[in-house]
Motif scaffolding. Structure first.
Motif, short mmCIF file in Angstrom:
data_model
loop_
_atom_site.label_atom_id
_atom_site.label_comp_id
_atom_site.label_asym_id
_atom_site.label_seq_id
_atom_site.Cartn_x
_atom_site.Cartn_y
_atom_site.Cartn_z
N GLN A 106 5.97 2.70 4.87
CA GLN A 106 6.47 4.05 5.12
C GLN A 106 5.63 5.12 4.40
O GLN A 106 5.84 6.31 4.61
CB GLN A 106 7.93 4.17 4.65
CG GLN A 106 8.89 3.25 5.37
CD GLN A 106 10.30 3.38 4.83
OE1 GLN A 106 10.92 4.46 4.88
NE2 GLN A 106 10.85 2.29 4.31
N LEU A 107 4.71 4.68 3.57
CA LEU A 107 3.89 5.60 2.78
C LEU A 107 2.52 5.80 3.44
O LEU A 107 1.86 4.83 3.78
CB LEU A 107 3.67 5.03 1.37
CG LEU A 107 4.92 4.81 0.52
CD1 LEU A 107 4.58 3.98 -0.71
CD2 LEU A 107 5.52 6.15 0.10
N ARG A 108 2.10 7.05 3.56
CA ARG A 108 0.80 7.28 4.17
C ARG A 108 -0.34 6.86 3.25
O ARG A 108 -1.48 6.69 3.68
CB ARG A 108 0.64 8.75 4.60
CG ARG A 108 0.57 9.77 3.49
CD ARG A 108 0.56 11.18 4.05
NE ARG A 108 0.36 12.18 3.01
CZ ARG A 108 -0.82 12.69 2.68
NH1 ARG A 108 -1.91 12.30 3.34
NH2 ARG A 108 -0.93 13.60 1.73
N ASN A 109 -0.03 6.66 1.97
CA ASN A 109 -1.05 6.19 1.03
C ASN A 109 -0.80 4.73 0.62
O ASN A 109 -1.32 4.27 -0.39
CB ASN A 109 -1.10 7.08 -0.21
CG ASN A 109 0.18 7.07 -1.01
OD1 ASN A 109 1.26 6.90 -0.46
ND2 ASN A 109 0.07 7.28 -2.32
N GLY A 110 -0.01 4.00 1.41
CA GLY A 110 0.25 2.60 1.12
C GLY A 110 -0.88 1.71 1.63
O GLY A 110 -1.43 1.95 2.71
N LEU A 111 -1.23 0.70 0.86
CA LEU A 111 -2.19 -0.32 1.26
C LEU A 111 -1.43 -1.63 1.43
O LEU A 111 -0.96 -2.20 0.44
CB LEU A 111 -3.30 -0.49 0.22
CG LEU A 111 -4.26 0.68 0.02
CD1 LEU A 111 -5.22 0.37 -1.13
CD2 LEU A 111 -5.06 0.96 1.30
N ASP A 112 -1.31 -2.10 2.64
CA ASP A 112 -0.52 -3.29 2.94
C ASP A 112 -1.40 -4.53 2.84
O ASP A 112 -1.94 -5.00 3.84
CB ASP A 112 0.11 -3.16 4.33
CG ASP A 112 1.06 -4.30 4.64
OD1 ASP A 112 1.28 -5.15 3.77
OD2 ASP A 112 1.57 -4.34 5.79
N LEU A 113 -1.55 -5.06 1.64
CA LEU A 113 -2.39 -6.24 1.43
C LEU A 113 -1.88 -7.43 2.24
O LEU A 113 -2.67 -8.18 2.82
CB LEU A 113 -2.43 -6.60 -0.06
CG LEU A 113 -3.02 -5.55 -1.00
CD1 LEU A 113 -2.86 -5.99 -2.46
CD2 LEU A 113 -4.49 -5.28 -0.68
N GLU A 114 -0.56 -7.61 2.29
CA GLU A 114 0.00 -8.73 3.03
C GLU A 114 -0.22 -8.57 4.53
O GLU A 114 -0.46 -9.55 5.24
CB GLU A 114 1.49 -8.87 2.71
CG GLU A 114 1.74 -9.27 1.26
CD GLU A 114 3.22 -9.45 0.94
OE1 GLU A 114 4.05 -9.33 1.87
OE2 GLU A 114 3.54 -9.71 -0.23
N GLY A 115 -0.17 -7.34 5.01
CA GLY A 115 -0.45 -7.10 6.42
C GLY A 115 -1.88 -7.45 6.77
O GLY A 115 -2.16 -8.09 7.79
N HIS A 116 -2.82 -7.03 5.92
CA HIS A 116 -4.23 -7.34 6.18
C HIS A 116 -4.49 -8.84 6.08
O HIS A 116 -5.38 -9.37 6.76
CB HIS A 116 -5.12 -6.59 5.19
CG HIS A 116 -5.15 -5.11 5.41
ND1 HIS A 116 -5.37 -4.54 6.64
CD2 HIS A 116 -4.97 -4.06 4.54
CE1 HIS A 116 -5.34 -3.22 6.53
NE2 HIS A 116 -5.09 -2.91 5.27
N ALA A 117 -3.73 -9.54 5.22
CA ALA A 117 -3.92 -10.98 5.05
C ALA A 117 -3.08 -11.80 6.04
O ALA A 117 -3.22 -13.02 6.10
CB ALA A 117 -3.55 -11.39 3.62
N ASN A 118 -2.22 -11.13 6.80
CA ASN A 118 -1.30 -11.81 7.74
C ASN A 118 -0.51 -12.92 7.03
O ASN A 118 -0.44 -14.05 7.48
CB ASN A 118 -2.05 -12.37 8.94
CG ASN A 118 -1.12 -12.70 10.10
OD1 ASN A 118 -0.16 -11.96 10.34
ND2 ASN A 118 -1.38 -13.78 10.81
N HIS A 119 0.08 -12.55 5.92
CA HIS A 119 0.81 -13.51 5.08
C HIS A 119 1.79 -12.71 4.23
O HIS A 119 1.47 -11.61 3.78
CB HIS A 119 -0.17 -14.27 4.19
CG HIS A 119 0.40 -15.48 3.52
ND1 HIS A 119 1.21 -15.40 2.40
CD2 HIS A 119 0.28 -16.80 3.80
CE1 HIS A 119 1.55 -16.64 2.04
NE2 HIS A 119 1.01 -17.50 2.86
N ARG A 120 2.98 -13.27 3.97
CA ARG A 120 3.98 -12.52 3.20
C ARG A 120 3.85 -12.68 1.70
O ARG A 120 4.64 -12.15 0.94
CB ARG A 120 5.38 -12.92 3.66
CG ARG A 120 5.74 -12.35 5.03
CD ARG A 120 7.24 -12.38 5.25
NE ARG A 120 7.61 -11.67 6.45
CZ ARG A 120 7.86 -12.24 7.62
NH1 ARG A 120 7.74 -13.54 7.75
NH2 ARG A 120 8.20 -11.51 8.67
#
Length: 367
Positions: free
Chosen positions: A161-175
């Motif tokens: 929900q954050l425009r400055n969030g970095l979704d490491l799990e999303g990029h790694a396709n892993h929770r």
């Protein structure tokens, strides 16, 4: 005159279509989001040419390459390149270093198909080095804050929900946890780093220089975090996300049972539930040593009963038993220890709404 491009920043900021002329084995080791592998030589042809080069030199290797890729094989590959070029007139082609393979691909497209298609100067290696530099510059020049919290508090849910969030799990396709594998596989480590670097590049281009990322271990599944970033994460300030035990159980039930089961069924069809069940049991077995024999056997029986009931009736209620047990007896004690260890770095703690407001305010104050 055939065209070269070295504006790597533009390529990634604008998601320019990319034709990768390297062999499939090179492509699968690491590539860029959206790149399409249309090789000049397949793996076997590349191997033969490489052996010839070592034994007889460059000229002999070039001659062998032209012999291997000739006639119908050559025509078929040129047609595939031409199709890509016509479909993506704003794209580029590249090989490993922007050398002979991309030159030949570019020349054949021009002479045989009449298409003047630009190639990337420096090739894959130059693009890759640009993204490595992008990552390192961000770590050195930007501010970061970590988002921590107990298992199931919804850290990723908040992060996106954050425009400055970095979704490491999303990029790694892993929770991120022992139960974090998805129905689809993970990217190679190079692909993971490339995705993260492009995300940073785009956000920095939008004027963002403060980032929020989840407090992760060095590896997210099989993907290792870039070392400079991971080293920085050992000292970044933290925000701690809280939620009730009941809400956490329901969130884990949704993410790791309901949604994951549906994901396996969508990917694997009729075999989906069987494969989902095997994955869940495998995840529990992976932490058997850390759980200890008695706890593992108890959780395993609860999980097997829950899976049997889910298979019979579709009900997922019984899964709450092993989820509650794992939280109380395994995950929560670890996170309590972590919070105490990192307590001096925690600058704010609260539930999702309060943490969202705090992080929005933090970004706005920085701006």
């Amino acid at each position: 005159m055939l065209r070269d491009c070295t504006d790597y920043r533009d390529i990634f900021l604008n998601d320019r279509p990319l034709m990768d002329a390297r062999a499939p084995v090179e492509f699968h080791k690491g590539a860029f989001p959206g790149a399409v592998n249309l090789p000049l030589m397949n793996d076997l042809e590349r191997q033969k040419v490489g052996t010839c080069y070592k034994q007889h030199g460059q000229q002999a290797a070039i001659e062998l390459g032209h012999h291997l890729v000739s006639g119908a094989v050559k025509a078929e590959r040129i047609e595939a390149w031409a199709e890509f070029a016509r479909a993506h007139p704003d794209g580029y082609l590249y090989c490993f270093r922007g050398g002979l393979r991309s030159q030949i691909t570019q020349q054949w497209l021009k002479s045989e198909a009449g298409i003047d298609y630009p190639r990337i100067g420096g090739g894959y290696k130059a693009l890759r080095n640009f993204l490595i530099d992008t990552l390192e510059q961000a770590v050195n020049q930007c501010d970061f804050v970590l988002l921590g919290g107990m298992t199931g508090t919804g850290k990723t849910e908040l992060l996106v929900q954050l425009r400055n969030g970095l979704d490491l799990e999303g990029h790694a396709n892993h929770r991120g946890s022992s139960f974090g594998k998805r129905a689809t596989g993970q990217p190679s480590n190079i692909d993971f780093e490339n995705r993260l670097a492009i995300d940073l590049l785009k956000k920095r281009d939008a004027g963002i220089d403060q980032f929020v990322l989840e407090d992760e271990s060095r590896v997210v599944g099989s993907c290792a975090l870039p070392l400079p970033l991971y080293q920085g994460m050992q000292q970044y300030p933290m925000v701690w996300l809280e939620d009730s035990f009941e809400d956490r159980v329901q969130r884990i039930l949704r993410d790791y049972v309901v949604d994951l089961s549906a994901e396996f069924s969508a990917v694997h069809g009729e075999q989906g539930f069987v494969l989902f069940s095997e994955r869940l049991l495998e995840s529990l077995n992976n932490v058997q040593k850390r759980l200890g024999g008695e706890r593992h056997r108890r959780m395993l029986l609860l999980m097997e009963d829950a899976l049997a009931e889910q298979g019979r009736s579709g009900s997922v209620d019984l899964h709450q038993g092993w989820i509650e047990g794992l939280l109380r007896e395994y995950y929560d004690p670890m996170y309590v220890f972590q919070r105490e260890k990192k307590g001096a770095r925690i600058e704010f703690a609260g539930e999702q709404k309060a943490v969202l407001e705090y992080l929005h305010d933090r970004l706005n104050q920085k701006a």
